[in-house]
Design a protein around this motif. Structure first.
Motif, PDB file in Angstrom:
ATOM      1  N   TRP A 145       0.826  -1.207   0.000  1.00 30.81           N
ATOM      2  CA  TRP A 145       0.000   0.000   0.000  1.00 30.81           C
ATOM      3  C   TRP A 145       0.864   1.263   0.000  1.00 30.81           C
ATOM      4  O   TRP A 145       0.575   2.226  -0.717  1.00 30.81           O
ATOM      5  N   THR A 146       1.921   1.251   0.763  1.00 31.91           N
ATOM      6  CA  THR A 146       2.800   2.424   0.843  1.00 31.91           C
ATOM      7  C   THR A 146       3.492   2.677  -0.490  1.00 31.91           C
ATOM      8  O   THR A 146       3.685   3.837  -0.891  1.00 31.91           O
ATOM      9  N   SER A 147       3.864   1.617  -1.205  1.00 27.59           N
ATOM     10  CA  SER A 147       4.470   1.778  -2.542  1.00 27.59           C
ATOM     11  C   SER A 147       3.499   2.480  -3.477  1.00 27.59           C
ATOM     12  O   SER A 147       3.889   3.364  -4.244  1.00 27.59           O
ATOM     13  N   LEU A 148       2.219   2.091  -3.401  1.00 28.15           N
ATOM     14  CA  LEU A 148       1.187   2.716  -4.247  1.00 28.15           C
ATOM     15  C   LEU A 148       0.987   4.175  -3.860  1.00 28.15           C
ATOM     16  O   LEU A 148       0.982   5.068  -4.724  1.00 28.15           O
ATOM     17  N   ILE A 149       0.846   4.437  -2.572  1.00 30.23           N
ATOM     18  CA  ILE A 149       0.613   5.800  -2.088  1.00 30.23           C
ATOM     19  C   ILE A 149       1.801   6.704  -2.408  1.00 30.23           C
ATOM     20  O   ILE A 149       1.631   7.838  -2.892  1.00 30.23           O
ATOM     21  N   SER A 150       3.011   6.201  -2.167  1.00 28.47           N
ATOM     22  CA  SER A 150       4.217   6.991  -2.461  1.00 28.47           C
ATOM     23  C   SER A 150       4.336   7.257  -3.956  1.00 28.47           C
ATOM     24  O   SER A 150       4.763   8.336  -4.374  1.00 28.47           O
ATOM     25  N   GLY A 151       3.959   6.258  -4.761  1.00 31.02           N
ATOM     26  CA  GLY A 151       4.025   6.422  -6.214  1.00 31.02           C
ATOM     27  C   GLY A 151       3.145   7.548  -6.707  1.00 31.02           C
ATOM     28  O   GLY A 151       3.575   8.398  -7.497  1.00 31.02           O
ATOM     29  N   TYR A 152       1.911   7.583  -6.217  1.00 30.76           N
ATOM     30  CA  TYR A 152       1.009   8.673  -6.598  1.00 30.76           C
ATOM     31  C   TYR A 152       1.535  10.015  -6.077  1.00 30.76           C
ATOM     32  O   TYR A 152       1.444  11.048  -6.754  1.00 30.76           O
ATOM     33  N   GLY A 153       2.106   9.983  -4.877  1.00 30.43           N
ATOM     34  CA  GLY A 153       2.636  11.216  -4.302  1.00 30.43           C
ATOM     35  C   GLY A 153       3.782  11.794  -5.109  1.00 30.43           C
ATOM     36  O   GLY A 153       3.911  13.014  -5.243  1.00 30.43           O
ATOM     37  N   GLN A 154       4.632  10.917  -5.681  1.00 33.64           N
ATOM     38  CA  GLN A 154       5.763  11.372  -6.493  1.00 33.64           C
ATOM     39  C   GLN A 154       5.292  12.155  -7.721  1.00 33.64           C
ATOM     40  O   GLN A 154       6.037  12.982  -8.252  1.00 33.64           O
ATOM     41  N   HIS A 155       4.078  11.874  -8.169  1.00 34.83           N
ATOM     42  CA  HIS A 155       3.554  12.545  -9.361  1.00 34.83           C
ATOM     43  C   HIS A 155       2.529  13.624  -9.018  1.00 34.83           C
ATOM     44  O   HIS A 155       1.820  14.112  -9.908  1.00 34.83           O
ATOM     45  N   GLY A 156       2.464  13.994  -7.741  1.00 30.31           N
ATOM     46  CA  GLY A 156       1.562  15.075  -7.346  1.00 30.31           C
ATOM     47  C   GLY A 156       0.093  14.723  -7.421  1.00 30.31           C
ATOM     48  O   GLY A 156      -0.757  15.624  -7.470  1.00 30.31           O
ATOM     49  N   LYS A 159      -5.179  13.725  -4.793  1.00 28.24           N
ATOM     50  CA  LYS A 159      -6.484  13.077  -4.623  1.00 28.24           C
ATOM     51  C   LYS A 159      -6.328  11.566  -4.512  1.00 28.24           C
ATOM     52  O   LYS A 159      -6.908  10.925  -3.627  1.00 28.24           O
ATOM     53  N   GLU A 160      -5.521  10.992  -5.400  1.00 27.51           N
ATOM     54  CA  GLU A 160      -5.316   9.546  -5.393  1.00 27.51           C
ATOM     55  C   GLU A 160      -4.598   9.087  -4.123  1.00 27.51           C
ATOM     56  O   GLU A 160      -4.887   8.015  -3.579  1.00 27.51           O
ATOM     57  N   VAL A 161      -3.640   9.905  -3.647  1.00 28.23           N
ATOM     58  CA  VAL A 161      -2.913   9.568  -2.419  1.00 28.23           C
ATOM     59  C   VAL A 161      -3.885   9.439  -1.251  1.00 28.23           C
ATOM     60  O   VAL A 161      -3.864   8.441  -0.508  1.00 28.23           O
ATOM     61  N   LEU A 162      -4.747  10.427  -1.074  1.00 31.80           N
ATOM     62  CA  LEU A 162      -5.669  10.415   0.060  1.00 31.80           C
ATOM     63  C   LEU A 162      -6.727   9.333  -0.096  1.00 31.80           C
ATOM     64  O   LEU A 162      -7.126   8.693   0.896  1.00 31.80           O
ATOM     65  N   GLU A 163      -7.166   9.082  -1.337  1.00 27.93           N
ATOM     66  CA  GLU A 163      -8.144   8.007  -1.573  1.00 27.93           C
ATOM     67  C   GLU A 163      -7.549   6.647  -1.229  1.00 27.93           C
ATOM     68  O   GLU A 163      -8.200   5.826  -0.568  1.00 27.93           O
ATOM     69  N   CYS A 164      -6.318   6.408  -1.664  1.00 29.90           N
ATOM     70  CA  CYS A 164      -5.663   5.128  -1.386  1.00 29.90           C
ATOM     71  C   CYS A 164      -5.388   4.964   0.106  1.00 29.90           C
ATOM     72  O   CYS A 164      -5.511   3.860   0.650  1.00 29.90           O
ATOM     73  N   PHE A 165      -5.021   6.062   0.763  1.00 25.48           N
ATOM     74  CA  PHE A 165      -4.771   6.001   2.203  1.00 25.48           C
ATOM     75  C   PHE A 165      -6.050   5.612   2.945  1.00 25.48           C
ATOM     76  O   PHE A 165      -6.032   4.747   3.831  1.00 25.48           O
ATOM     77  N   ASN A 166      -7.173   6.213   2.555  1.00 25.09           N
ATOM     78  CA  ASN A 166      -8.449   5.888   3.205  1.00 25.09           C
ATOM     79  C   ASN A 166      -8.875   4.454   2.904  1.00 25.09           C
ATOM     80  O   ASN A 166      -9.429   3.766   3.781  1.00 25.09           O
ATOM     81  N   GLU A 171      -9.618  -1.163   4.715  1.00 22.41           N
ATOM     82  CA  GLU A 171      -9.384  -2.601   4.556  1.00 22.41           C
ATOM     83  C   GLU A 171      -8.612  -3.204   5.722  1.00 22.41           C
ATOM     84  O   GLU A 171      -8.229  -4.381   5.684  1.00 22.41           O
ATOM     85  N   GLY A 172      -8.361  -2.403   6.742  1.00 16.06           N
ATOM     86  CA  GLY A 172      -7.802  -2.944   7.970  1.00 16.06           C
ATOM     87  C   GLY A 172      -6.300  -2.928   8.083  1.00 16.06           C
ATOM     88  O   GLY A 172      -5.732  -3.557   8.992  1.00 16.06           O
ATOM     89  N   PHE A 173      -5.599  -2.200   7.200  1.00 13.85           N
ATOM     90  CA  PHE A 173      -4.137  -2.117   7.277  1.00 13.85           C
ATOM     91  C   PHE A 173      -3.732  -0.886   8.084  1.00 13.85           C
ATOM     92  O   PHE A 173      -4.317   0.190   7.935  1.00 13.85           O
ATOM     93  N   ARG A 174      -2.715  -1.063   8.922  1.00 18.72           N
ATOM     94  CA  ARG A 174      -2.209   0.041   9.729  1.00 18.72           C
ATOM     95  C   ARG A 174      -1.057   0.720   9.000  1.00 18.72           C
ATOM     96  O   ARG A 174      -0.075   0.064   8.644  1.00 18.72           O
ATOM     97  N   PRO A 175      -1.159   2.025   8.760  1.00 18.39           N
ATOM     98  CA  PRO A 175      -0.059   2.741   8.089  1.00 18.39           C
ATOM     99  C   PRO A 175       1.175   2.788   8.966  1.00 18.39           C
ATOM    100  O   PRO A 175       1.075   2.725  10.200  1.00 18.39           O
ATOM    101  N   ASN A 176       2.347   2.898   8.343  1.00 21.57           N
ATOM    102  CA  ASN A 176       3.583   3.057   9.103  1.00 21.57           C
ATOM    103  C   ASN A 176       4.132   4.465   8.898  1.00 21.57           C
ATOM    104  O   ASN A 176       3.496   5.311   8.261  1.00 21.57           O
ATOM    105  N   SER A 177       5.304   4.730   9.399  1.00 25.70           N
ATOM    106  CA  SER A 177       5.868   6.081   9.328  1.00 25.70           C
ATOM    107  C   SER A 177       6.133   6.509   7.887  1.00 25.70           C
ATOM    108  O   SER A 177       5.994   7.692   7.541  1.00 25.70           O
ATOM    109  N   VAL A 178       6.511   5.546   7.023  1.00 24.20           N
ATOM    110  CA  VAL A 178       6.763   5.870   5.613  1.00 24.20           C
ATOM    111  C   VAL A 178       5.465   6.252   4.907  1.00 24.20           C
ATOM    112  O   VAL A 178       5.430   7.176   4.086  1.00 24.20           O
TER     113      VAL A 178
END
Length: 366
Positions: A145-156, A159-166, A171-178
């Protein structure tokens, strides 16, 4: 072993190879590798991973090619290193070829492989392919999940970053510091001040994650981009890790856009004192003073750089076009299409300026 005349067996030779490669002594690792009578997948993987971890990605990919030519079939560990190397070099064709080999050999990618593959596609600007790999991954975890979120973030893609985070939380995953660092960076690029504050507080309050210096720097960047320099300065002063250069560096960068000279001088002083071994600090400080037309300070910094005999390595970027990798070094005009490139940069700068963007234009408009 050498002094006592002990002759190691094949198993022990592999262990020695792993020891030197993981220790970063690739010269000795290379010697040990050449002494191997039989080179199995573990030996090849060790050399590939060793070079990739030492930021010598091209050498790692060379070993991968040699491994393929030797007739051995790569495994998941091989592809994890290869995809990381392709991501760092942004060599899309090489990454696609490795992906094809993975599929052809019916190797099911694990979490580490899929995360590296997602990262590779996003860093090569293939967002659709990166999302496709994610969607087809059966064993998702926080790294995926973090790879996906970071990937969208690299391209600005805020909206996709926040949608994927939510979605990740749902889906029950706990985010980490990255994960939080990627989200805070996205808030910075999107100008989402309140959301950034909420995510920063949520780290500790909801997930028990203690913010590190990069998280504080991201918050400084959020406030700085919004022009809230006084608030950013107060935030830095009360940060528990305020004695870290990355935080003062973030404030210094923010001052270049909206700051006052007083805050900039304080940020510069702290940054200079803490970042003692980095040649680049002189460049950062010089550029910051130049923003406020403090040319005497600029001259003093550059003189000090010369007196110390320090020289900053030129920055460079690269891009792959039609299977050829093009390198561009700061201050060099070695590319065969340099003239056309600078003409295009000049045109782009003018278009941006006419559209209302005002920044540092190093190439003058007509």
């Amino acid at each position: 072993m050498i002094v006592t005349g002990f002759v190691p067996n094949a198993y022990l030779n592999i262990k020695l190879l792993i020891l030197y490669a993981k220790s970063g002594d690739l010269v000795t690792a290379h010697v040990m590798f050449n002494k191997l009578v039989v080179r199995d997948v573990v030996a090849w993987n060790t050399m590939i991973a060793g070079y990739v971890q030492k930021s010598m990605e091209e050498m790692g990919l060379n070993y991968y090619d040699e491994m393929r030519r030797s007739g051995l079939t790569p495994d998941q560990f091989t592809f994890a290193s290869v995809f990381r190397a392709c991501a760092s070099l942004a060599v899309l064709e090489k990454g696609k070829q490795a992906h094809a080999v993975l599929i052809k050999n019916h190797i099911s990618g694990n979490v580490v492989v899929n995360s590296a593959l997602i990262d590779m596609y996003f860093k090569c600007s293939c967002l659709y392919d990166g999302r496709l790999v994610f969607n087809k991954s059966h064993d998702k975890n926080v790294i995926t999940w973090t790879s996906l979120i970071s990937g969208y973030g690299q391209h600005g893609k805020v909206k996709e970053v926040l949608e994927c985070f939510n979605m990740m939380i749902h889906e029950g995953f706990r985010p980490n510091s990255v994960t939080f660092l990627a989200v805070l960076s996205a808030c910075s690029h999107g100008g989402l001040i309140n959301e950034g504050r909420d995510y920063f507080r949520s780290m500790t309050k909801d997930y028990g994650i203690e913010p590190r210096e990069k998280h504080y720097a991201a918050m400084v960047d959020i406030l700085g981009r919004a022009g809230k320099l006084n608030e950013a300065y107060e935030f830095v002063k009360h940060a528990p890790c305020k004695r870290h250069p990355v935080i003062w560096g973030a404030l210094l960068q923010a001052c270049k856009m909206y700051g006052t000279l007083d805050i900039m001088k304080i940020a510069a002083k702290n940054y200079f004192e803490l970042e003692t071994d980095n040649v680049g600090k002189y460049v950062v400080l010089s550029n910051a003073f130049a923003t406020f037309d403090q040319w005497s300070n600029v001259a003093e910094i550059r003189t000090g750089l010369k007196e110390l005999g320090m020289k900053k390595e030129p920055g460079f970027s690269m891009i792959e076009v039609q299977k050829a990798v093009h390198f561009f070094f700061m201050g060099h005009n070695m590319h065969e299409e340099t003239e056309q490139i600078y003409e295009m940069i000049k045109d782009m700068n003018c278009v941006m300026k006419n559209a209302g963007y005002f920044g540092d234009f190093t190439v003058a408009c007509k």
